[in-house]
Design a protein around this motif. Structure first.
Motif, PDB file in Angstrom:
ATOM      1  N   ALA A 274      13.607   8.950  14.055  1.00 51.60           N
ATOM      2  CA  ALA A 274      12.185   9.277  14.129  1.00 51.60           C
ATOM      3  C   ALA A 274      11.680   9.809  12.793  1.00 51.60           C
ATOM      4  CB  ALA A 274      11.938  10.307  15.231  1.00 51.60           C
ATOM      5  N   GLU A 275      12.498  10.599  12.104  1.00 53.14           N
ATOM      6  CA  GLU A 275      12.089  11.125  10.801  1.00 53.14           C
ATOM      7  C   GLU A 275      11.975  10.002   9.772  1.00 53.14           C
ATOM      8  OE1 GLU A 275      14.622  14.287   9.533  1.00 53.14           O
ATOM      9  OE2 GLU A 275      14.404  15.373  11.407  1.00 53.14           O
ATOM     10  N   LYS A 276      12.916   9.047   9.816  1.00 53.80           N
ATOM     11  CA  LYS A 276      12.861   7.913   8.888  1.00 53.80           C
ATOM     12  C   LYS A 276      11.608   7.079   9.153  1.00 53.80           C
ATOM     13  CE  LYS A 276      17.773   7.243   8.010  1.00 53.80           C
ATOM     14  NZ  LYS A 276      18.900   6.324   8.160  1.00 53.80           N
ATOM     15  N   THR A 277      11.322   6.852  10.428  1.00 56.70           N
ATOM     16  CA  THR A 277      10.131   6.074  10.793  1.00 56.70           C
ATOM     17  C   THR A 277       8.872   6.798  10.335  1.00 56.70           C
ATOM     18  OG1 THR A 277      11.302   5.203  12.707  1.00 56.70           O
ATOM     19  CG2 THR A 277       8.904   4.989  12.712  1.00 56.70           C
ATOM     20  N   SER A 278       8.844   8.105  10.533  1.00 54.94           N
ATOM     21  CA  SER A 278       7.687   8.885  10.129  1.00 54.94           C
ATOM     22  C   SER A 278       7.521   8.855   8.612  1.00 54.94           C
ATOM     23  CB  SER A 278       7.834  10.329  10.610  1.00 54.94           C
ATOM     24  OG  SER A 278       6.767  11.106  10.156  1.00 54.94           O
ATOM     25  N   ARG A 279       8.632   8.962   7.890  1.00 55.42           N
ATOM     26  CA  ARG A 279       8.573   8.921   6.429  1.00 55.42           C
ATOM     27  C   ARG A 279       8.094   7.547   5.960  1.00 55.42           C
ATOM     28  NH1 ARG A 279      13.626  11.025   3.510  1.00 55.42           N
ATOM     29  NH2 ARG A 279      12.658  12.964   4.132  1.00 55.42           N
ATOM     30  N   ARG A 280       8.595   6.477   6.581  1.00 56.81           N
ATOM     31  CA  ARG A 280       8.158   5.123   6.223  1.00 56.81           C
ATOM     32  C   ARG A 280       6.662   4.945   6.490  1.00 56.81           C
ATOM     33  NH1 ARG A 280      12.636   2.293   9.225  1.00 56.81           N
ATOM     34  NH2 ARG A 280      14.370   2.541   7.804  1.00 56.81           N
ATOM     35  N   ARG A 281       6.230   5.443   7.630  1.00 52.82           N
ATOM     36  CA  ARG A 281       4.817   5.314   7.995  1.00 52.82           C
ATOM     37  C   ARG A 281       3.938   6.056   6.979  1.00 52.82           C
ATOM     38  NH1 ARG A 281       4.006   6.717  13.749  1.00 52.82           N
ATOM     39  NH2 ARG A 281       4.617   4.584  14.041  1.00 52.82           N
ATOM     40  N   ARG A 282       4.344   7.275   6.601  1.00 53.68           N
ATOM     41  CA  ARG A 282       3.571   8.027   5.610  1.00 53.68           C
ATOM     42  C   ARG A 282       3.550   7.304   4.272  1.00 53.68           C
ATOM     43  NH1 ARG A 282       6.267  12.913   7.667  1.00 53.68           N
ATOM     44  NH2 ARG A 282       7.701  12.603   5.947  1.00 53.68           N
ATOM     45  N   THR A 283       4.685   6.719   3.887  1.00 49.80           N
ATOM     46  CA  THR A 283       4.752   5.976   2.625  1.00 49.80           C
ATOM     47  C   THR A 283       3.840   4.755   2.671  1.00 49.80           C
ATOM     48  OG1 THR A 283       7.035   6.703   2.319  1.00 49.80           O
ATOM     49  CG2 THR A 283       6.308   4.819   1.022  1.00 49.80           C
ATOM     50  N   LEU A 284       3.866   4.031   3.781  1.00 49.47           N
ATOM     51  CA  LEU A 284       3.003   2.851   3.912  1.00 49.47           C
ATOM     52  C   LEU A 284       1.525   3.229   3.907  1.00 49.47           C
ATOM     53  CD1 LEU A 284       4.928   0.689   6.524  1.00 49.47           C
ATOM     54  CD2 LEU A 284       4.574   0.188   4.109  1.00 49.47           C
ATOM     55  N   ILE A 285       1.184   4.294   4.612  1.00 48.81           N
ATOM     56  CA  ILE A 285      -0.213   4.732   4.651  1.00 48.81           C
ATOM     57  C   ILE A 285      -0.656   5.190   3.270  1.00 48.81           C
ATOM     58  CG2 ILE A 285      -1.762   6.516   5.553  1.00 48.81           C
ATOM     59  CD1 ILE A 285      -0.272   6.272   8.214  1.00 48.81           C
ATOM     60  N   GLY A 286       0.202   5.948   2.586  1.00 50.13           N
ATOM     61  CA  GLY A 286      -0.135   6.389   1.234  1.00 50.13           C
ATOM     62  C   GLY A 286      -0.304   5.221   0.278  1.00 50.13           C
ATOM     63  N   SER A 287       0.585   4.238   0.382  1.00 51.79           N
ATOM     64  CA  SER A 287       0.480   3.051  -0.468  1.00 51.79           C
ATOM     65  C   SER A 287      -0.796   2.266  -0.163  1.00 51.79           C
ATOM     66  CB  SER A 287       1.688   2.145  -0.273  1.00 51.79           C
ATOM     67  OG  SER A 287       2.871   2.821  -0.596  1.00 51.79           O
ATOM     68  N   ALA A 288      -1.100   2.119   1.108  1.00 53.70           N
ATOM     69  CA  ALA A 288      -2.316   1.396   1.491  1.00 53.70           C
ATOM     70  C   ALA A 288      -3.563   2.119   0.998  1.00 53.70           C
ATOM     71  CB  ALA A 288      -2.369   1.224   3.011  1.00 53.70           C
ATOM     72  N   LEU A 289      -3.576   3.444   1.080  1.00 52.59           N
ATOM     73  CA  LEU A 289      -4.722   4.208   0.584  1.00 52.59           C
ATOM     74  C   LEU A 289      -4.855   4.080  -0.934  1.00 52.59           C
ATOM     75  CD1 LEU A 289      -4.592   7.439   2.766  1.00 52.59           C
ATOM     76  CD2 LEU A 289      -6.268   5.596   2.860  1.00 52.59           C
ATOM     77  N   ALA A 290      -3.714   4.074  -1.640  1.00 54.04           N
ATOM     78  CA  ALA A 290      -3.757   3.925  -3.105  1.00 54.04           C
ATOM     79  C   ALA A 290      -4.296   2.547  -3.493  1.00 54.04           C
ATOM     80  CB  ALA A 290      -2.368   4.148  -3.693  1.00 54.04           C
ATOM     81  N   VAL A 291      -3.854   1.513  -2.793  1.00 51.45           N
ATOM     82  CA  VAL A 291      -4.339   0.155  -3.069  1.00 51.45           C
ATOM     83  C   VAL A 291      -5.829   0.053  -2.750  1.00 51.45           C
ATOM     84  CG1 VAL A 291      -4.181  -2.254  -2.311  1.00 51.45           C
ATOM     85  CG2 VAL A 291      -2.105  -0.960  -2.834  1.00 51.45           C
ATOM     86  N   ALA A 292      -6.243   0.644  -1.635  1.00 54.20           N
ATOM     87  CA  ALA A 292      -7.662   0.607  -1.266  1.00 54.20           C
ATOM     88  C   ALA A 292      -8.508   1.349  -2.293  1.00 54.20           C
ATOM     89  CB  ALA A 292      -7.851   1.217   0.121  1.00 54.20           C
TER      90      ALA A 292
END
Length: 139
Positions: A4-22
């Protein structure tokens, strides 16, 4: 490390990356789109028109002012959308806190009420219709 922690970390990384690209896309849009919508006249075209030096500067200055006006509109629109997108979670949090406050107040009242007059706990969202009780089984 738990899954669950790995999934949460991946999700935060993906959201952060998507926000940076946007954010990078919006900055590029605000910088490049005005030049496409309101292009500055080519110097060779200005020279061919045989304008005086002051008229050339006025023409270029007017084109740049139009680009700045378009850029200002774009930036204001982006900021307005950002403000509206922040209002949605704020409203949800307000509704949640209001529901919790009503539930706590109800629990306080029920502490002093006789057992037969106590209310059911608030088990539904205030904007949803309450679920009807099921009929008792015959038999």
């Amino acid at each position: 490390m738990a899954t669950a922690e790995k999934t949460s970390r991946r999700r935060r990384t993906l959201i952060g990356s998507a926000l940076a690209v946007a954010a990078a896309s919006l900055v590029a849009l605000a910088a490049l789109l005005p030049a496409v919508l309101q292009p500055v006249p080519d110097v060779s075209l200005i020279d061919a028109a045989q304008l005086s030096g002051k008229d050339k500067l006025d023409l270029l200055n007017g084109a740049l002012q139009q680009q700045n006006a378009v850029r200002a509109i774009l930036v204001q629109s982006i900021v307005g959308l950002a403000a509206l997108s922040g209002a949605v979670p704020a409203w949800r949090q307000y509704v949640h806190l209001k529901t919790e406050a009503v539930r706590r107040e109800q629990e306080k009242r029920d502490e002093f009420a006789p057992p037969g007059l106590r209310r059911r706990p608030l088990d539904f969202h205030p904007h949803q219709k309450p679920v009807a009780a099921r009929p008792a089984a015959a038999g």
